[in-house]
Write a protein that holds these residues in place. Structure first.
Motif, PDB file in Angstrom:
ATOM      1  N   CYS A  62       3.296  36.728  19.511  1.00  0.00           N
ATOM      2  CA  CYS A  62       3.283  35.460  18.755  1.00  0.00           C
ATOM      3  C   CYS A  62       4.352  35.519  17.663  1.00  0.00           C
ATOM      4  N   ALA A  63       4.474  36.696  17.023  1.00  0.00           N
ATOM      5  CA  ALA A  63       5.401  36.835  15.890  1.00  0.00           C
ATOM      6  C   ALA A  63       6.867  36.781  16.308  1.00  0.00           C
ATOM      7  N   SER A  64       7.157  36.818  17.636  1.00  0.00           N
ATOM      8  CA  SER A  64       8.553  36.692  18.074  1.00  0.00           C
ATOM      9  C   SER A  64       9.110  35.328  17.684  1.00  0.00           C
ATOM     10  N   LYS A 188      27.398  35.789  18.077  1.00  0.00           N
ATOM     11  CA  LYS A 188      26.371  35.742  17.018  1.00  0.00           C
ATOM     12  C   LYS A 188      24.960  36.153  17.433  1.00  0.00           C
ATOM     13  N   CYS A 189      24.716  36.386  18.702  1.00  0.00           N
ATOM     14  CA  CYS A 189      23.339  36.669  19.146  1.00  0.00           C
ATOM     15  C   CYS A 189      23.233  37.939  19.975  1.00  0.00           C
ATOM     16  N   VAL A 190      24.296  38.260  20.711  1.00  0.00           N
ATOM     17  CA  VAL A 190      24.237  39.299  21.737  1.00  0.00           C
ATOM     18  C   VAL A 190      23.848  40.670  21.175  1.00  0.00           C
ATOM     19  N   CYS A 192      21.691  41.515  19.109  1.00  0.00           N
ATOM     20  CA  CYS A 192      20.240  41.716  19.011  1.00  0.00           C
ATOM     21  C   CYS A 192      19.524  41.341  20.312  1.00  0.00           C
ATOM     22  N   HIS A 193      19.950  40.252  20.947  1.00  0.00           N
ATOM     23  CA  HIS A 193      19.196  39.754  22.107  1.00  0.00           C
ATOM     24  C   HIS A 193      19.744  40.244  23.442  1.00  0.00           C
ATOM     25  N   GLY A 194      20.861  41.002  23.435  1.00  0.00           N
ATOM     26  CA  GLY A 194      21.336  41.662  24.649  1.00  0.00           C
ATOM     27  C   GLY A 194      22.265  40.843  25.511  1.00  0.00           C
ATOM     28  N   PHE A 203      14.135  43.572  19.083  1.00  0.00           N
ATOM     29  CA  PHE A 203      14.660  42.212  19.178  1.00  0.00           C
ATOM     30  C   PHE A 203      14.241  41.597  20.509  1.00  0.00           C
ATOM     31  N   PRO A 204      13.552  40.454  20.468  1.00  0.00           N
ATOM     32  CA  PRO A 204      12.889  39.944  21.676  1.00  0.00           C
ATOM     33  C   PRO A 204      13.840  39.336  22.698  1.00  0.00           C
ATOM     34  N   PRO A 205      13.400  39.343  23.973  1.00  0.00           N
ATOM     35  CA  PRO A 205      14.204  38.754  25.054  1.00  0.00           C
ATOM     36  C   PRO A 205      14.235  37.231  25.009  1.00  0.00           C
ATOM     37  N   LEU A 216      10.687  37.994  31.230  1.00  0.00           N
ATOM     38  CA  LEU A 216      10.784  38.578  29.889  1.00  0.00           C
ATOM     39  C   LEU A 216      10.446  37.613  28.755  1.00  0.00           C
ATOM     40  N   SER A 217      10.700  36.299  28.963  1.00  0.00           N
ATOM     41  CA  SER A 217      10.578  35.404  27.805  1.00  0.00           C
ATOM     42  C   SER A 217       9.754  34.152  28.138  1.00  0.00           C
ATOM     43  N   TYR A 218       9.860  33.147  27.281  1.00  0.00           N
ATOM     44  CA  TYR A 218       9.056  31.918  27.410  1.00  0.00           C
ATOM     45  C   TYR A 218       9.357  31.169  28.709  1.00  0.00           C
ATOM     46  N   TYR A 233      15.017  25.084  16.185  1.00  0.00           N
ATOM     47  CA  TYR A 233      14.504  26.397  15.771  1.00  0.00           C
ATOM     48  C   TYR A 233      15.664  27.334  15.427  1.00  0.00           C
ATOM     49  N   VAL A 234      16.646  27.380  16.336  1.00  0.00           N
ATOM     50  CA  VAL A 234      17.775  28.288  16.139  1.00  0.00           C
ATOM     51  C   VAL A 234      18.576  27.900  14.896  1.00  0.00           C
ATOM     52  N   LYS A 235      18.750  26.606  14.707  1.00  0.00           N
ATOM     53  CA  LYS A 235      19.477  26.136  13.523  1.00  0.00           C
ATOM     54  C   LYS A 235      18.777  26.612  12.235  1.00  0.00           C
ATOM     55  N   ASP A 253      24.807  23.899  21.404  1.00  0.00           N
ATOM     56  CA  ASP A 253      25.490  24.523  22.553  1.00  0.00           C
ATOM     57  C   ASP A 253      24.874  25.871  22.920  1.00  0.00           C
ATOM     58  N   VAL A 254      24.503  26.662  21.921  1.00  0.00           N
ATOM     59  CA  VAL A 254      23.963  27.986  22.247  1.00  0.00           C
ATOM     60  C   VAL A 254      22.606  27.840  22.960  1.00  0.00           C
ATOM     61  N   MET A 255      21.834  26.832  22.583  1.00  0.00           N
ATOM     62  CA  MET A 255      20.545  26.620  23.250  1.00  0.00           C
ATOM     63  C   MET A 255      20.745  26.026  24.640  1.00  0.00           C
ATOM     64  N   PHE A 257      23.201  26.867  26.526  1.00  0.00           N
ATOM     65  CA  PHE A 257      23.524  28.074  27.300  1.00  0.00           C
ATOM     66  C   PHE A 257      22.262  28.883  27.613  1.00  0.00           C
ATOM     67  N   ILE A 258      21.459  29.161  26.588  1.00  0.00           N
ATOM     68  CA  ILE A 258      20.261  30.010  26.770  1.00  0.00           C
ATOM     69  C   ILE A 258      19.264  29.360  27.727  1.00  0.00           C
ATOM     70  N   ASN A 259      19.021  28.068  27.548  1.00  0.00           N
ATOM     71  CA  ASN A 259      18.006  27.408  28.382  1.00  0.00           C
ATOM     72  C   ASN A 259      18.521  27.026  29.774  1.00  0.00           C
TER      73      ASN A 259
HETATM   74  C1  HEC Z   1      19.971  40.635  13.632  1.00  0.00           C
HETATM   75  C2  HEC Z   1      19.343  40.413  14.894  1.00  0.00           C
HETATM   76  C3  HEC Z   1      19.314  39.014  15.465  1.00  0.00           C
HETATM   77  C4  HEC Z   1      20.362  38.154  15.698  1.00  0.00           C
HETATM   78  C5  HEC Z   1      21.835  38.397  15.414  1.00  0.00           C
HETATM   79  C6  HEC Z   1      19.798  36.985  16.322  1.00  0.00           C
HETATM   80  N1  HEC Z   1      18.447  37.121  16.456  1.00  0.00           N
HETATM   81 FE1  HEC Z   1      17.166  35.801  17.370  1.00  0.00          FE
HETATM   82  N2  HEC Z   1      15.585  36.983  16.846  1.00  0.00           N
HETATM   83  C7  HEC Z   1      15.667  38.193  16.214  1.00  0.00           C
HETATM   84  C8  HEC Z   1      14.329  38.700  15.976  1.00  0.00           C
HETATM   85  C9  HEC Z   1      13.992  40.038  15.322  1.00  0.00           C
HETATM   86  C10 HEC Z   1      13.439  37.734  16.486  1.00  0.00           C
HETATM   87  C11 HEC Z   1      11.924  37.794  16.484  1.00  0.00           C
HETATM   88  C12 HEC Z   1      11.351  37.925  15.136  1.00  0.00           C
HETATM   89  C13 HEC Z   1      10.456  39.094  14.961  1.00  0.00           C
HETATM   90  O1  HEC Z   1      10.126  39.794  15.942  1.00  0.00           O
HETATM   91  O2  HEC Z   1      10.114  39.324  13.785  1.00  0.00           O
HETATM   92  C14 HEC Z   1      14.265  36.676  17.045  1.00  0.00           C
HETATM   93  C15 HEC Z   1      13.764  35.546  17.697  1.00  0.00           C
HETATM   94  C16 HEC Z   1      14.534  34.620  18.382  1.00  0.00           C
HETATM   95  C17 HEC Z   1      14.017  33.559  19.209  1.00  0.00           C
HETATM   96  C18 HEC Z   1      12.549  33.294  19.537  1.00  0.00           C
HETATM   97  C19 HEC Z   1      11.930  34.419  20.332  1.00  0.00           C
HETATM   98  C20 HEC Z   1      12.435  34.587  21.739  1.00  0.00           C
HETATM   99  O3  HEC Z   1      12.721  35.727  22.129  1.00  0.00           O
HETATM  100  O4  HEC Z   1      12.552  33.594  22.477  1.00  0.00           O
HETATM  101  C21 HEC Z   1      15.089  32.837  19.659  1.00  0.00           C
HETATM  102  C22 HEC Z   1      15.071  31.631  20.574  1.00  0.00           C
HETATM  103  C23 HEC Z   1      16.279  33.448  19.090  1.00  0.00           C
HETATM  104  N3  HEC Z   1      15.907  34.530  18.332  1.00  0.00           N
HETATM  105  C24 HEC Z   1      17.570  32.994  19.296  1.00  0.00           C
HETATM  106  C25 HEC Z   1      18.696  33.540  18.686  1.00  0.00           C
HETATM  107  C26 HEC Z   1      20.037  32.984  18.789  1.00  0.00           C
HETATM  108  C27 HEC Z   1      20.398  31.748  19.586  1.00  0.00           C
HETATM  109  C28 HEC Z   1      20.858  33.789  18.054  1.00  0.00           C
HETATM  110  C29 HEC Z   1      22.342  33.639  17.818  1.00  0.00           C
HETATM  111  C30 HEC Z   1      22.757  32.364  17.228  1.00  0.00           C
HETATM  112  C31 HEC Z   1      20.051  34.864  17.509  1.00  0.00           C
HETATM  113  N4  HEC Z   1      18.740  34.666  17.896  1.00  0.00           N
HETATM  114  C32 HEC Z   1      20.534  35.894  16.731  1.00  0.00           C
HETATM  115  C33 HEC Z   1      16.833  38.857  15.860  1.00  0.00           C
HETATM  116  C34 HEC Z   1      18.103  38.340  15.933  1.00  0.00           C
END
Ligand code: HEC
Ligand code: HEC
Length: 313
Positions: A62-64, A188-190, A192-194, A203-205, A216-218, A233-235, A253-255, A257-259
């Motif tokens: 839930c905390a993701s 900006k995301c890779v 942490c999110h791979g 860092f969640p999938p 892995l994810s929703y 949410y992302v904003k 745009d990033v969403m 791509f992701i979705n």
């Molecule tokens: C520094 C690491 C980091 C970066 C960079 C980052 N995130 Fe995250 N993101 C997290 C963490 C950590 C969580 C979950 C929060 C927790 O577990 O406390 C999360 C949660 C999320 C979630 C909701 C959970 C899921 O897995 O679906 C989304 C969507 C998301 N991030 C999108 C993005 C996007 C898009 C970017 C780039 C613009 C981004 N994040 C950049 C660390 C990061």
């Protein structure tokens, strides 16, 4: 003098635990406090907790999404997905279910969609514990049941432009927006999110399957899978601790791509236990299905054209 003192004491006490953005400082006593603590643990470790792991179909907690605030408690971060004050709004009307939903029903909807899992039995310890924890976060707040929708006042207190702001931006999307979204993701995301949205360590999938073929994810019925809500949410929240730094175009745009990547389809029937186990299902809508393709179509978009290939079913 006595009255003045009383006002002062109540005032100070009030400030100390009604402080916006924080959970109360103390747990309730006895069994109720234990239930609140159990709910907190489940919210943090939903996919591995013995009481909930069988009801989760991905690698999220839930905390993701219901992020921790300054006090490190799940759901105390402000804005979209906050659990602060949530319990004050329930029972609440839900257009989607065409029924009056309780807080337990609402949490169960995140189990079926955001957690790609199954609805908990309402009488189960896990369901009661989660409701206890979320209710605790509304301590001292006045009840104000929501007749319009199943959402709380802090969750809907978005940054000024709101969710719907993204729809017009995304409706005109082309393959170029997808390419830009991928660029934003890779810068900006890779980290942490791979590379493949698989998540890294804590860092969640965000999409796809693991080597064992597990999602892995929703799924495509989740709020996050809707292009506009995901972008909002992302904003507001991402990159982690740098919420608000993306431009509207980057978030949209990033969403996009992701979705547009592969994720589990949503089929309401699959989120329900057999009737003998589940008991009464509090909804007047018994069929609902979504795919990546249908989510794009909802905005008048063709996911093949957006991606520039036909990898999505
Ligand atoms: C520094 C690491 C980091 C970066 C960079 C980052 N995130 Fe995250 N993101 C997290 C963490 C950590 C969580 C979950 C929060 C927790 O577990 O406390 C999360 C949660 C999320 C979630 C909701 C959970 C899921 O897995 O679906 C989304 C969507 C998301 N991030 C999108 C993005 C996007 C898009 C970017 C780039 C613009 C981004 N994040 C950049 C660390 C990061
Ligand atoms: C992939 C992200 C994600 C995950 C994981 C997730 N949720 Fe949610 N949840 C959301 C979003 C987004 C909303 C807000 C949707 C809206 O208001 O339309 C929400 C809203 C809620 C609300 C209503 C809050 C309010 O004040 O309106 C509750 C309660 C809730 N979720 C419980 C849970 C529980 C319990 C879990 C874990 C079993 C969970 N959620 C996991 C994304 C998620």
């Amino acid at each position: 003098m006595k009255i003045l003192l009383k006002v002062l004491v109540v005032g100070l006490f009030g400030i100390s635990y009604l402080n916006a953005g924080l959970a109360p400082k103390v747990y309730p006593q006895g069994a109720v406090g234990e239930m609140v603590k159990l709910g907190e643990q489940i919210a943090l470790h939903t996919d591995t907790h013995p009481l909930t792991k069988d009801f989760v179909g991905n690698k999220l907690n839930c905390a993701s999404c219901h992020l921790k605030g300054e006090d490190e408690k799940p759901g105390t971060a402000d804005g979209l997905t906050s659990w602060l004050d949530t319990a004050t709004s329930f029972p609440a009307w839900s257009k989607r279910e065409q029924s009056v939903q309780t807080l337990q029903d609402r949490s169960n909807n995140c189990f079926m969609r955001s957690m790609n899992g199954k609805r908990l039995v309402i009488d189960s310890k896990a369901s009661i514990a989660i409701a206890s924890y979320i209710t605790w976060l509304s301590t001292g707040k006045p009840i104000s049941m929501n007749a319009k929708g199943p959402w709380g006042p802090t969750n809907t207190k978005l940054w000024p432009k709101g969710i719907k702001h993204f729809k017009p931006i995304q409706k005109t999307a082309t393959h170029a927006n997808y390419v830009n979204g991928e660029k934003v993701y890779k810068t900006k995301c890779v980290m942490c999110h791979g590379q493949d949205g698989e998540g890294i360590a804590v860092f969640p999938p965000l999409w796809g399957k693991n080597a064992k073929g597990e999602w892995l994810s929703y799924n495509t019925g989740a709020g996050m899978s809707k292009l506009d809500k995901g972008a909002a949410y992302v904003k507001l929240k991402m990159p982690l601790n740098q919420g608000g730094t993306l431009s509207d175009k980057e978030a949209a745009d990033v969403m996009l791509f992701i979705n547009a990547q592969e994720r589990a389809d949503f089929d309401l029937a699959k989120g329900l236990l057999p009737k003998e186990e589940m008991g009464y299902y509090n909804s007047n809508v018994l069929k609902e299905k979504h795919t990546v393709r249908s989510n794009f179509k909802a905005l008048g978009l063709n996911v093949d054209v957006i991606r520039g290939d036909k990898k999505i079913k």
